[in-house]
Design a protein around this motif. Structure first.
Motif, PDB file in Angstrom:
ATOM      1  N   LYS A 144       3.068   6.729  -6.956  1.00 40.09           N
ATOM      2  CA  LYS A 144       1.945   7.857  -7.309  1.00 40.09           C
ATOM      3  C   LYS A 144       3.082   9.348  -7.082  1.00 40.09           C
ATOM      4  O   LYS A 144       2.303   9.779  -7.857  1.00 40.09           O
ATOM      5  CB  LYS A 144       0.362   7.472  -6.616  1.00 40.09           C
ATOM      6  CG  LYS A 144      -0.273   6.626  -6.634  1.00 40.09           C
ATOM      7  CD  LYS A 144      -1.870   7.312  -5.748  1.00 40.09           C
ATOM      8  CE  LYS A 144      -2.341   6.408  -6.060  1.00 40.09           C
ATOM      9  NZ  LYS A 144      -3.626   6.212  -4.990  1.00 40.09           N
ATOM     10  N   GLY A 145       3.746   9.606  -6.110  1.00 41.35           N
ATOM     11  CA  GLY A 145       4.508  10.678  -5.740  1.00 41.35           C
ATOM     12  C   GLY A 145       5.500  10.617  -7.002  1.00 41.35           C
ATOM     13  O   GLY A 145       6.304  11.377  -7.509  1.00 41.35           O
ATOM     14  N   ILE A 146       6.335  10.203  -6.861  1.00 45.70           N
ATOM     15  CA  ILE A 146       7.957   9.386  -7.517  1.00 45.70           C
ATOM     16  C   ILE A 146       7.213   8.494  -8.855  1.00 45.70           C
ATOM     17  O   ILE A 146       9.340   8.747 -10.136  1.00 45.70           O
ATOM     18  CB  ILE A 146       8.603   8.966  -6.939  1.00 45.70           C
ATOM     19  CG1 ILE A 146       8.210   7.885  -6.504  1.00 45.70           C
ATOM     20  CG2 ILE A 146       8.863   9.713  -5.245  1.00 45.70           C
ATOM     21  CD1 ILE A 146       9.772   6.726  -5.905  1.00 45.70           C
ATOM     22  N   GLY A 147       6.656   8.475  -9.122  1.00 48.67           N
ATOM     23  CA  GLY A 147       6.567   8.134 -10.712  1.00 48.67           C
ATOM     24  C   GLY A 147       6.292   6.543 -11.018  1.00 48.67           C
ATOM     25  O   GLY A 147       6.066   5.915 -12.227  1.00 48.67           O
ATOM     26  N   GLY A 148       6.391   5.367  -9.460  1.00 46.72           N
ATOM     27  CA  GLY A 148       6.354   4.570 -10.158  1.00 46.72           C
ATOM     28  C   GLY A 148       7.442   3.594  -9.379  1.00 46.72           C
ATOM     29  O   GLY A 148       8.725   3.447  -9.389  1.00 46.72           O
ATOM     30  N   VAL A 149       8.164   2.122  -9.100  1.00 46.42           N
ATOM     31  CA  VAL A 149       9.140   2.076  -8.910  1.00 46.42           C
ATOM     32  C   VAL A 149       8.413   0.490  -9.646  1.00 46.42           C
ATOM     33  O   VAL A 149       7.459  -0.365  -8.936  1.00 46.42           O
ATOM     34  CB  VAL A 149       8.897   1.478  -7.159  1.00 46.42           C
ATOM     35  CG1 VAL A 149       9.166   0.121  -6.809  1.00 46.42           C
ATOM     36  CG2 VAL A 149       9.088   3.070  -6.810  1.00 46.42           C
ATOM     37  N   PRO A 150       9.218  -0.328  -9.736  1.00 44.06           N
ATOM     38  CA  PRO A 150       9.295  -1.814 -10.735  1.00 44.06           C
ATOM     39  C   PRO A 150       8.923  -2.858  -9.233  1.00 44.06           C
ATOM     40  O   PRO A 150       8.987  -3.152  -9.293  1.00 44.06           O
ATOM     41  CB  PRO A 150      10.964  -1.867 -11.184  1.00 44.06           C
ATOM     42  CG  PRO A 150      11.838  -0.663 -11.148  1.00 44.06           C
ATOM     43  CD  PRO A 150      10.553   0.072 -10.071  1.00 44.06           C
ATOM     44  N   HIS A 174       0.701  -1.282  -0.351  1.00 42.83           N
ATOM     45  CA  HIS A 174      -0.111  -0.216   0.135  1.00 42.83           C
ATOM     46  C   HIS A 174       1.079   1.422   0.148  1.00 42.83           C
ATOM     47  O   HIS A 174       0.784   1.445  -0.653  1.00 42.83           O
ATOM     48  CB  HIS A 174      -0.776  -0.793   1.542  1.00 42.83           C
ATOM     49  CG  HIS A 174      -1.274   1.502   1.794  1.00 42.83           C
ATOM     50  ND1 HIS A 174      -2.362   1.315   0.584  1.00 42.83           N
ATOM     51  CD2 HIS A 174      -1.760   2.253   2.046  1.00 42.83           C
ATOM     52  CE1 HIS A 174      -3.919   2.741   0.661  1.00 42.83           C
ATOM     53  NE2 HIS A 174      -2.614   3.035   1.526  1.00 42.83           N
ATOM     54  N   GLU A 175       1.796   1.427   0.784  1.00 40.39           N
ATOM     55  CA  GLU A 175       3.151   2.507   0.775  1.00 40.39           C
ATOM     56  C   GLU A 175       3.618   2.806  -0.345  1.00 40.39           C
ATOM     57  O   GLU A 175       3.813   3.599  -0.883  1.00 40.39           O
ATOM     58  CB  GLU A 175       3.906   1.825   2.528  1.00 40.39           C
ATOM     59  CG  GLU A 175       3.128   2.060   3.274  1.00 40.39           C
ATOM     60  CD  GLU A 175       3.730   1.733   4.451  1.00 40.39           C
ATOM     61  OE1 GLU A 175       4.429   2.297   5.274  1.00 40.39           O
ATOM     62  OE2 GLU A 175       4.906   1.410   4.562  1.00 40.39           O
ATOM     63  N   LYS A 176       3.717   0.843  -1.357  1.00 41.98           N
ATOM     64  CA  LYS A 176       4.536   1.431  -2.225  1.00 41.98           C
ATOM     65  C   LYS A 176       3.479   2.155  -3.310  1.00 41.98           C
ATOM     66  O   LYS A 176       3.745   3.010  -4.715  1.00 41.98           O
ATOM     67  CB  LYS A 176       4.855   0.318  -2.822  1.00 41.98           C
ATOM     68  CG  LYS A 176       6.554  -0.154  -2.541  1.00 41.98           C
ATOM     69  CD  LYS A 176       6.473  -1.491  -3.010  1.00 41.98           C
ATOM     70  CE  LYS A 176       7.109  -3.048  -2.507  1.00 41.98           C
ATOM     71  NZ  LYS A 176       7.818  -3.522  -3.691  1.00 41.98           N
ATOM     72  N   SER A 177       2.477   1.856  -3.111  1.00 38.50           N
ATOM     73  CA  SER A 177       1.425   2.499  -4.030  1.00 38.50           C
ATOM     74  C   SER A 177       1.512   4.102  -4.024  1.00 38.50           C
ATOM     75  O   SER A 177       1.330   4.391  -5.039  1.00 38.50           O
ATOM     76  CB  SER A 177      -0.007   1.685  -4.501  1.00 38.50           C
ATOM     77  OG  SER A 177       0.083   0.500  -4.521  1.00 38.50           O
ATOM     78  N   GLU A 178       0.788   4.188  -2.537  1.00 35.98           N
ATOM     79  CA  GLU A 178       1.112   5.940  -2.348  1.00 35.98           C
ATOM     80  C   GLU A 178       2.763   6.192  -2.900  1.00 35.98           C
ATOM     81  O   GLU A 178       2.135   7.710  -2.803  1.00 35.98           O
ATOM     82  CB  GLU A 178       0.910   5.787  -1.137  1.00 35.98           C
ATOM     83  CG  GLU A 178      -0.568   5.204  -0.515  1.00 35.98           C
ATOM     84  CD  GLU A 178      -1.644   6.071  -0.865  1.00 35.98           C
ATOM     85  OE1 GLU A 178      -1.295   6.975  -1.190  1.00 35.98           O
ATOM     86  OE2 GLU A 178      -2.342   5.496  -1.331  1.00 35.98           O
TER      87      GLU A 178
END
Length: 268
Positions: A252-258, A245-249
């Motif tokens: 959204k702010g940094i353009g995504g994480v693989p 959930h924290e990754k998803s949030e």
């Protein structure tokens, strides 16, 4: 009478030998019976001006002159009167306590050892001319032992006096300008030593101060390292793995994480 018997082995001297033995025996007995009536023993007053060792020699001679056998040895031997013409041929240096008495009272001896040598000569002559077992030989041996016992104290006193004189002389030689120079040298050396000691004390105090400063700096370094370590632990505690959930949030702010990757570092 003294030293009255010959050791010659010829028949003529053997006859005289027997006669001499009888004469000695009779003489010893007569001297014992008429000690007071015939002649008084040699005596003298101790010379107080002489060194202590020589006064002790005089006292020892006086004691021996009063001994039981003293009258055999207190006069020079008279070969003619005693009928022993071979005595001068056997005894080359006659000596008796009467002669020693004259010499010591006249200041003839330079020291106690000259006196000792003459006294020993008296006994040695008697024991040389008279064979062992003869009354004169036996008397000479007894007198010699008494003399040696008494001379031990004189020998000790003489050596002690010589040692004191030598020590006094050495002390006197060590005095004067040379001694003053030596004392000045000692004082100078002592002053130099005090200066060196003071310099060493100063160096020691400076070294203690340096060590104290170094200890303070090391303590500060240890404190700084401790603070940094504590901060690092705090930062590591703040770093934790993000949930989905924290990754998803965060994406959204940094353009995504693989997907499949965990974000393990935060940039503060």
């Amino acid at each position: 009478a003294a030293h009255l018997c010959t050791v010659s082995e010829t028949s003529k001297s053997a006859h005289r030998k027997t006669w001499a033995w009888d004469l000695v025996s009779e003489t010893v007995q007569m001297s014992s019976r008429t000690r007071r009536s015939r002649r008084a023993p040699l005596r003298f007053e101790l010379d107080r001006e002489q060194p202590k060792a020589m006064r002790m020699c005089q006292a020892l001679l006086q004691k021996l002159l009063q001994a039981r056998h003293a009258r055999i040895f207190d006069r020079p031997v008279d070969p003619v009167a005693l009928g022993i013409p071979d005595y001068p041929q056997i005894i080359s240096r006659p000596m008796d306590m009467g002669t020693v008495h004259k010499r010591i009272t006249s200041g003839f001896y330079d020291g106690p050892y000259e006196f000792r040598d003459d006294m020993r000569l008296v006994w040695n002559n008697a024991m040389t001319y008279n064979p062992q077992g003869h009354p004169v030989h036996t008397a000479a041996r007894e007198m010699a032992q008494a003399f040696e016992d008494g001379f031990q104290r004189i020998d000790f006193e003489t050596r002690n006096a010589e040692a004191k004189a030598l020590s006094k002389q050495q002390t006197k030689r060590a005095g004067g300008p040379a001694r003053g120079k030596q004392q000045r040298s000692i004082k100078s050396s002592e002053g130099h030593n005090h200066e060196e000691l003071a310099a060493l004390k100063r160096e020691f105090m400076m070294l203690q101060q340096k060590m104290a400063r170094a200890e303070v700096l090391e303590s500060k370094r240890r404190a700084g390292r401790s603070r940094r370590s504590e901060q690092k632990r705090k930062n590591q505690n703040q770093l934790k793995m993000l949930s989905e959930h924290e990754k998803s949030e965060l994406m959204k702010g940094i353009g995504g994480v693989p997907q499949g990757k965990h974000l393990t570092r935060l940039v503060l």
